[in-house]
Design an enzyme around this catalytic site. Sequence first.
Site, PDB file in Angstrom:
ATOM      1  N   ARG A   1     -10.050   0.627   8.254  1.00  0.00           N
ATOM      2  CA  ARG A   1      -9.642  -0.710   8.668  1.00  0.00           C
ATOM      3  C   ARG A   1     -10.732  -1.456   9.403  1.00  0.00           C
ATOM      4  NH1 ARG A   1      -3.774   0.284   8.758  1.00  0.00           N
ATOM      5  NH2 ARG A   1      -2.749  -1.652   9.286  1.00  0.00           N
TER       6      ARG A   1
ATOM      7  N   LYS B   1       0.832  -1.212   0.000  1.00  0.00           N
ATOM      8  CA  LYS B   1       0.000   0.000   0.000  1.00  0.00           C
ATOM      9  C   LYS B   1       0.868   1.265   0.000  1.00  0.00           C
ATOM     10  CE  LYS B   1      -1.959  -1.160   3.975  1.00  0.00           C
ATOM     11  NZ  LYS B   1      -1.292  -2.442   4.294  1.00  0.00           N
TER      12      LYS B   1
ATOM     13  N   ARG C   1      -0.804  -8.504  13.287  1.00  0.00           N
ATOM     14  CA  ARG C   1      -1.338  -7.514  12.350  1.00  0.00           C
ATOM     15  C   ARG C   1      -2.147  -8.205  11.247  1.00  0.00           C
ATOM     16  NH1 ARG C   1       4.215  -4.845  11.122  1.00  0.00           N
ATOM     17  NH2 ARG C   1       3.128  -3.889   9.354  1.00  0.00           N
TER      18      ARG C   1
ATOM     19  N   ARG D   1      11.916  -4.828   5.308  1.00  0.00           N
ATOM     20  CA  ARG D   1      11.636  -3.439   4.947  1.00  0.00           C
ATOM     21  C   ARG D   1      12.454  -2.439   5.769  1.00  0.00           C
ATOM     22  NH1 ARG D   1       5.598  -1.668   5.547  1.00  0.00           N
ATOM     23  NH2 ARG D   1       5.922  -2.636   7.567  1.00  0.00           N
TER      24      ARG D   1
ATOM     25  N   ARG E   1      10.808  -0.270  11.421  1.00  0.00           N
ATOM     26  CA  ARG E   1       9.679  -0.097  12.325  1.00  0.00           C
ATOM     27  C   ARG E   1       9.702  -1.105  13.464  1.00  0.00           C
ATOM     28  NH1 ARG E   1       4.518   0.370   8.381  1.00  0.00           N
ATOM     29  NH2 ARG E   1       3.664  -0.906  10.052  1.00  0.00           N
TER      30      ARG E   1
HETATM   31  P1  AP5 Z   1       4.848  -1.578   1.908  1.00  0.00           P
HETATM   32  O1  AP5 Z   1       4.436  -0.790   0.705  1.00  0.00           O
HETATM   33  O2  AP5 Z   1       5.609  -0.872   2.962  1.00  0.00           O
HETATM   34  O3  AP5 Z   1       3.571  -2.322   2.500  1.00  0.00           O
HETATM   35  P2  AP5 Z   1       2.268  -1.763   3.233  1.00  0.00           P
HETATM   36  O4  AP5 Z   1       1.085  -2.406   2.566  1.00  0.00           O
HETATM   37  O5  AP5 Z   1       2.291  -0.271   3.297  1.00  0.00           O
HETATM   38  O6  AP5 Z   1       2.469  -2.461   4.639  1.00  0.00           O
HETATM   39  P3  AP5 Z   1       2.429  -1.887   6.115  1.00  0.00           P
HETATM   40  O7  AP5 Z   1       3.202  -2.826   6.947  1.00  0.00           O
HETATM   41  O8  AP5 Z   1       2.786  -0.444   6.149  1.00  0.00           O
HETATM   42  O9  AP5 Z   1       0.914  -2.057   6.418  1.00  0.00           O
HETATM   43  P4  AP5 Z   1       0.241  -2.060   7.778  1.00  0.00           P
HETATM   44  O10 AP5 Z   1      -1.164  -2.003   7.317  1.00  0.00           O
HETATM   45  O11 AP5 Z   1       0.574  -3.193   8.646  1.00  0.00           O
HETATM   46  O12 AP5 Z   1       0.868  -0.791   8.536  1.00  0.00           O
HETATM   47  P5  AP5 Z   1       0.299   0.669   8.833  1.00  0.00           P
HETATM   48  O13 AP5 Z   1       1.450   1.594   8.884  1.00  0.00           O
HETATM   49  O14 AP5 Z   1      -0.835   0.986   7.960  1.00  0.00           O
HETATM   50  O15 AP5 Z   1       5.676  -2.843   1.406  1.00  0.00           O
HETATM   51  C1  AP5 Z   1       6.328  -3.701   2.320  1.00  0.00           C
HETATM   52  C2  AP5 Z   1       7.719  -4.071   1.823  1.00  0.00           C
HETATM   53  O16 AP5 Z   1       7.606  -4.899   0.670  1.00  0.00           O
HETATM   54  C3  AP5 Z   1       8.566  -2.871   1.395  1.00  0.00           C
HETATM   55  O17 AP5 Z   1       9.890  -3.093   1.801  1.00  0.00           O
HETATM   56  C4  AP5 Z   1       8.459  -2.845  -0.132  1.00  0.00           C
HETATM   57  O18 AP5 Z   1       9.659  -2.365  -0.734  1.00  0.00           O
HETATM   58  C5  AP5 Z   1       8.236  -4.313  -0.473  1.00  0.00           C
HETATM   59  N1  AP5 Z   1       7.303  -4.482  -1.577  1.00  0.00           N
HETATM   60  C6  AP5 Z   1       6.159  -3.758  -1.823  1.00  0.00           C
HETATM   61  N2  AP5 Z   1       5.536  -4.206  -2.921  1.00  0.00           N
HETATM   62  C7  AP5 Z   1       6.280  -5.254  -3.388  1.00  0.00           C
HETATM   63  C8  AP5 Z   1       6.139  -6.135  -4.512  1.00  0.00           C
HETATM   64  N3  AP5 Z   1       5.119  -6.025  -5.382  1.00  0.00           N
HETATM   65  N4  AP5 Z   1       7.100  -7.100  -4.656  1.00  0.00           N
HETATM   66  C9  AP5 Z   1       8.149  -7.202  -3.788  1.00  0.00           C
HETATM   67  N5  AP5 Z   1       8.324  -6.385  -2.727  1.00  0.00           N
HETATM   68  C10 AP5 Z   1       7.405  -5.416  -2.523  1.00  0.00           C
HETATM   69  O19 AP5 Z   1      -0.267   0.469  10.313  1.00  0.00           O
HETATM   70  C11 AP5 Z   1       0.603   0.209  11.406  1.00  0.00           C
HETATM   71  C12 AP5 Z   1      -0.183   0.151  12.713  1.00  0.00           C
HETATM   72  O20 AP5 Z   1      -0.817   1.435  12.951  1.00  0.00           O
HETATM   73  C13 AP5 Z   1      -1.364  -0.855  12.745  1.00  0.00           C
HETATM   74  O21 AP5 Z   1      -0.900  -2.146  13.084  1.00  0.00           O
HETATM   75  C14 AP5 Z   1      -2.267  -0.211  13.791  1.00  0.00           C
HETATM   76  O22 AP5 Z   1      -1.778  -0.464  15.097  1.00  0.00           O
HETATM   77  C15 AP5 Z   1      -2.118   1.270  13.508  1.00  0.00           C
HETATM   78  N6  AP5 Z   1      -3.103   1.777  12.531  1.00  0.00           N
HETATM   79  C16 AP5 Z   1      -2.815   2.320  11.324  1.00  0.00           C
HETATM   80  N7  AP5 Z   1      -3.948   2.676  10.673  1.00  0.00           N
HETATM   81  C17 AP5 Z   1      -4.965   2.328  11.504  1.00  0.00           C
HETATM   82  C18 AP5 Z   1      -6.393   2.412  11.376  1.00  0.00           C
HETATM   83  N8  AP5 Z   1      -6.978   2.928  10.264  1.00  0.00           N
HETATM   84  N9  AP5 Z   1      -7.147   1.957  12.419  1.00  0.00           N
HETATM   85  C19 AP5 Z   1      -6.575   1.441  13.521  1.00  0.00           C
HETATM   86  N10 AP5 Z   1      -5.237   1.319  13.698  1.00  0.00           N
HETATM   87  C20 AP5 Z   1      -4.438   1.770  12.692  1.00  0.00           C
HETATM   88 MG    MG Z   2       2.496   1.126   4.877  1.00  0.00          MG
END
Ligand code: AP5
Ligand code: MG
Length: 217
Positions: A88, A13, A172, A127, A161
């Site tokens: 979410r 994402k 997660r 990552r 992270r």
């Molecule tokens: P990356 O693009 O970083 O993946 P992502 O989908 O953004 O994954 P996240 O881990 O950021 O998602 P998340 O939903 O767990 O975390 P968030 O910050 O939203 O890609 C990952 C890696 O793979 C990178 O190194 C990239 O280079 C590589 N990659 C990407 N695409 C690829 C491909 N096609 N092929 C190969 N490699 C690839 O949330 C974190 C925490 O915040 C949550 O756990 C929760 O506690 C809180 N939170 C956030 N939003 C909310 C909400 N709306 N409600 C409640 N709690 C929330």
């Molecule tokens: Mg992300």
Amino acid sequence: MNIILLGPPGAGKGTQAKWLESERGMVQLSTGDMLRAAVKAGTPTGLKAKAVMEAGELVSDAIVSGIIGERLDMADTDAGAIFDGYPRTQAQAESLDGLLAERGRKLDYVIELEVNEEALVERVEGRFTCAQCGEGYHDRFKQPRVEGTCDVCGSHEFKRRPDDNAETVRTRMAEYRAKTAPILPFYEAKGLVRRVDGMADIEEVSRQIAAILDGQG
Ligand code: AP5
Ligand code: MG
Ligand code: ZN
């Protein structure tokens, strides 16, 4: 145009949102990034969110909908918003409808990144990001062009992270399955859902998303 990128941790994402920002002038609204900034700044929201995030659980709906609403009031989002990691839960999906309607805006697409969960643990564990500009990298899939130097800003400092360890990633993912994936039917009913192959390489995923935004997907 306002779109949601939906998918489990590591689905890509953030990677695709950053690409859309640079290619299309849209603005990435990542609740995860906003919450991490609040934790770093030690704000009241950050203090509430820190332990919840480190455990891989979800922060309260009221907190995240509040920060998204504030962000939508900033003029730069008029060019188009990419919701990354939000909504979410069903409650968040319903409040997003309200937040957009109040501002005379609407959702154009919900793009689901379809992925194989087992492969995601490796993606998340490998990552890292630039400590200065936030550009994302990966030990195997996306190294900086010059080792130890950010492609975008030239910084030599990178960070990882605290929730990117195998155990927290499992929590997660379980949260995603239990609370986030069930909001898909809500958007299916509105005819907004489009799917892309999140297991393809990064450029191919970008191409599939571009085709959808250009009305060819
Ligand atoms: P990356 O693009 O970083 O993946 P992502 O989908 O953004 O994954 P996240 O881990 O950021 O998602 P998340 O939903 O767990 O975390 P968030 O910050 O939203 O890609 C990952 C890696 O793979 C990178 O190194 C990239 O280079 C590589 N990659 C990407 N695409 C690829 C491909 N096609 N092929 C190969 N490699 C690839 O949330 C974190 C925490 O915040 C949550 O756990 C929760 O506690 C809180 N939170 C956030 N939003 C909310 C909400 N709306 N409600 C409640 N709690 C929330
Ligand atoms: Mg992300
Ligand atoms: Zn950088």
